[in-house]
Scaffold this motif. Structure first.
Motif, PDB file in Angstrom:
ATOM      1  N   ILE A 164       0.843  -1.209   0.000  1.00  0.00           N
ATOM      2  CA  ILE A 164       0.000   0.000   0.000  1.00  0.00           C
ATOM      3  C   ILE A 164       0.875   1.254   0.000  1.00  0.00           C
ATOM      4  O   ILE A 164       0.656   2.193  -0.759  1.00  0.00           O
ATOM      5  N   VAL A 165       1.898   1.245   0.869  1.00  0.00           N
ATOM      6  CA  VAL A 165       2.783   2.422   0.959  1.00  0.00           C
ATOM      7  C   VAL A 165       3.473   2.665  -0.380  1.00  0.00           C
ATOM      8  O   VAL A 165       3.573   3.804  -0.854  1.00  0.00           O
ATOM      9  N   GLY A 166       3.922   1.586  -1.024  1.00  0.00           N
ATOM     10  CA  GLY A 166       4.570   1.698  -2.335  1.00  0.00           C
ATOM     11  C   GLY A 166       3.618   2.314  -3.356  1.00  0.00           C
ATOM     12  O   GLY A 166       4.002   3.200  -4.128  1.00  0.00           O
ATOM     13  N   SER A 167       2.358   1.866  -3.332  1.00  0.00           N
ATOM     14  CA  SER A 167       1.370   2.398  -4.288  1.00  0.00           C
ATOM     15  C   SER A 167       1.097   3.876  -4.008  1.00  0.00           C
ATOM     16  O   SER A 167       0.985   4.677  -4.946  1.00  0.00           O
ATOM     17  N   LEU A 168       0.979   4.215  -2.741  1.00  0.00           N
ATOM     18  CA  LEU A 168       0.730   5.624  -2.390  1.00  0.00           C
ATOM     19  C   LEU A 168       1.869   6.512  -2.851  1.00  0.00           C
ATOM     20  O   LEU A 168       1.664   7.640  -3.287  1.00  0.00           O
ATOM     21  N   LYS A 169       3.081   5.967  -2.740  1.00  0.00           N
ATOM     22  CA  LYS A 169       4.265   6.740  -3.164  1.00  0.00           C
ATOM     23  C   LYS A 169       4.158   7.059  -4.660  1.00  0.00           C
ATOM     24  O   LYS A 169       4.374   8.197  -5.081  1.00  0.00           O
TER      25      LYS A 169
END
Lengths: 572, 91
Positions: free
Chosen positions: B53-58
């Protein structure tokens, strides 16, 4: 400034009524808070002791911003108070019934226990001093356990605890007390310290490692500046900077990387050190997490003239920060009252199923900002450069307003139709509902974020899980700067007291625990409470420290002997 | 470099000149903390779902910043207002 520039609100002089205390007889009297010459003042009249006037904020504009209200916006938050511990027996009302009574409006975010009034220093303004008091205040382990249980067993338990004093680290059983706090479930265990236990030349490092392993998370570290001359003025001890530096070094070696520098700011005494302290924190960012500036609270007997000479307000402090950082941390844009994040925190706690931390204190209690170093420019900036705070807060307020009922009334559709099996289905529905809420919230936060990078990645983790790992990592990439102004009898505002979130716990001789809000304890209740819990002072305790040097008398003896060549222990 | 205040004789540090490595040190302190927690089995930093999720948000954030640069301030405001309303819709 912020979003009040050009509004009629800013042009209208501020005025409100409250209740306060007479600084002479401590009786409750009416008070007015009003604007005069771009400043905010409190005036009050005691029928027996006459008129009193004290400055509340040196910036009317900043004060008015923190009291600005619209339909969707206010820094004055409604708290969730725990059930009261005592009834109203004194008809005069707050603050005379503190213990806590039904008039209190907030829960406790930070529990305090005075572990001792022994100290290796002898600061002339300090209320906790065994020598001056002539009695010992030192709860037993059983009493400390009772106080911790009191704070943790409430419907809304206190998430963090701070050990205060005196100097808490002079207690031999301090590591045991830290372990006890963790056992009770406190998330954050903090000690307010001048650094005594951590800095000892003989065994300080091992002791630091020991308390860290036992459960101590953070040092709330008394730090008045980087000049020895400043400490000589504030603490009456020479060459104290070396002592302070040893604390930092030992924490670094022990990997205890959460130190908050705490500076008491008095006009003409320590205000010149504000920029120095920020620079020192930046230089030691691997172990320093934040700075708390505390405008001096003038408890105890002090004349109105002396009070006015030393008085400094939160607005003065943040103006000085602005001046001493070359405008990089600007009073015009960087600062928000602690209550700003209440709804935001509630949303994260609800969506991540964690205990909320409620900062529902009064808007006058404190202000904070985060400082970051922009990797692209290597320049110090306020965290407000990374996102649009007004938009984020505005969205969070509206969002919480719409979803807050879900916390109290989760979806129960299938359980009424299908019994136990339906309950499982409802759990699934509620889980799905939370995930869609989380997605909405994350997307809203994302659209008001202005800069990408590692820091914002960590920020998104805080939003997703609200877990200590994420919060801790985020705070290691920033520097929290706050200004907390505790009250005294001159600027006492009962509306602030009712919302206090920092509470002392005292184990009383009858087996109960008395919970008293911070400013009330120090302004009003301390002498009476201490009379009840005081222990006899022995000569041994009295002569334990050389308070002009800050060391144990036996330590000094060892050093003298060593210098004379009689001790050959190289470690000393 | 410290200067001496002529009135008080106190050492004063000037904040305008940070060490060239200051930003790196901040980032390093944060990443060291991530390492510290990652060694613990139940750390959030070891969660595959959360890391994804964090990777996608980035990626989304990088994209958003670029799109907003093209939009200009006025249009950006209008888009933000619209998205805020959309995200609050139906609650």
């Amino acid at each position: 400034m912020y979003h009040i520039d050009g509004t009629d609100y800013l042009k209208t002089p501020y005025y409100s009524k409250t209740r306060s205390l007479c600084p002479e007889c401590l009786q409750r009297i009416g008070a007015e808070i009003y604007e005069e010459n771009d400043q905010i003042w409190m005036r009050k009249t005691c029928p027996d002791h006459g008129d009193f006037k004290d400055i509340i904020s040196s910036s009317a504009k900043y004060y008015k911003w923190t009291h600005y209200k619209t339909e969707n916006w206010s820094f004055d938050k409604d708290g969730d108070a725990n059930p009261p511990d005592c009834e109203i027996t004194d008809k005069r009302g707050c603050p005379y019934n503190c213990g806590l009574c039904p008039e209190h409006l907030s829960t406790c975010s930070l529990a305090l226990i005075d572990l001792t009034n022994r100290c290796n220093f002898n600061c002339n303004f300090c209320y906790a001093n065994v020598q001056k008091a002539g009695y010992l205040i030192e709860p037993s382990l059983e009493e400390i356990d009772r106080i911790m249980a009191h704070f943790r067993n409430k419907p809304i338990p206190a998430p963090s605890i701070m050990f205060t004093g005196g100097e808490p680290t002079v207690r031999k059983d301090f590591p045991e007390i830290c372990a006890m706090a963790k056992k009770h479930g406190f998330k954050e265990v903090i000690v307010a310290t001048n650094g005594y236990g951590f800095q000892r030349k003989n065994g300080g490092l091992e002791w630091t490692k020991k308390v860290f392993e036992a459960g101590l998370d953070t040092l709330y570290f008394q730090f008045d500046g980087i000049n020895n001359a400043t400490y000589e003025k504030t603490r009456g001890i020479k060459n104290l900077m070396e002592y302070k530096q040893r604390v930092i070094e030992n924490c670094r070696k022990a990997e205890l990387t959460s130190i908050v520098l705490v500076a008491t700011i008095a006009k003409g005494v320590t205000d010149i050190e504000i920029g120095n302290i920020i620079q020192y924190a930046i230089d030691n960012i691997d172990v320093v997490r934040g700075i708390t500036f505390q405008p001096v609270a003038l408890c105890g007997r002090i004349t109105a003239e002396d009070m006015q000479e030393l008085r400094i307000t939160n607005a003065d402090v943040i103006q000085e920060i602005d001046n001493q950082t070359g405008g990089k941390i600007s009073i015009e844009s960087a600062w928000y009252p602690l209550t700003t994040i209440v709804e935001w925190g509630r949303i994260i706690a609800y969506l991540a199923d964690i205990e909320p931390v409620e900062f529902t204190c009064h808007p006058d209690c404190g202000f904070a900002t985060y400082l970051a170093i922009d990797p692209e420019t290597n320049e110090m900036v306020s965290i407000m450069d990374y996102f649009d705070p007004l938009k984020i807060i505005d969205f969070a307020n509206k969002f919480w307003d719409k979803i807050k009922n879900k916390e109290k009334e989760p979806i129960k559709f299938f359980s009424s139709l299908l019994g136990d099996f339906g309950e499982t289905l409802d759990k699934g529905v509620n889980w799905l509902d939370k995930q869609q809420l989380k997605a909405r919230f994350l997307l809203a936060m994302l659209q008001h974020t202005k800069k990408p990078g590692k820091l914002m990645e960590m920020f998104s983790r805080v939003l997703i899980d609200g877990k200590w790992d994420s919060i801790s990592a985020f705070t290691h990439g920033t520097l929290l700067i706050s200004s907390m102004h505790f009250q005294d009898a001159y600027d006492f505002n009962i509306e602030r007291v009712k919302r206090c979130i920092v509470h002392f716990g005292v184990a009383m001789p009858d087996g109960t625990v008395k919970e008293v809000s911070f400013c009330t304890m120090n302004t009003l209740h301390r002498p009476e409470i201490e009379k009840q819990v005081a222990k006899k002072l022995t000569e041994k305790v009295k002569n334990e420290f050389d308070t002009t040097m800050g060391y144990r008398v036996d330590e000094i003896d060892q050093e003298v002997a060593h210098n004379g060549g009689t001790i050959k222990d190289e470690e000393f | 470099m410290a200067e001496i205040d002529p009135e008080s004789g106190l050492k004063l540090r000037k904040l305008t000149e940070l060490k060239p490595t200051a930003a790196e040190e901040y980032q390093e302190a944060m990443l060291n903390r991530v390492d510290y927690f990652s060694k613990k089995r139940d750390s959030t930093f070891n969660s595959f779902v959360e890391n994804t999720i964090v990777g996608s948000l980035k990626i989304l954030l990088d994209l958003k910043v670029k799109v907003e640069e093209m939009l200009g301030d006025d249009n950006k405001e209008k888009v933000h207002e619209m998205i805020d309303k959309l995200l609050l819709f139906g609650l």
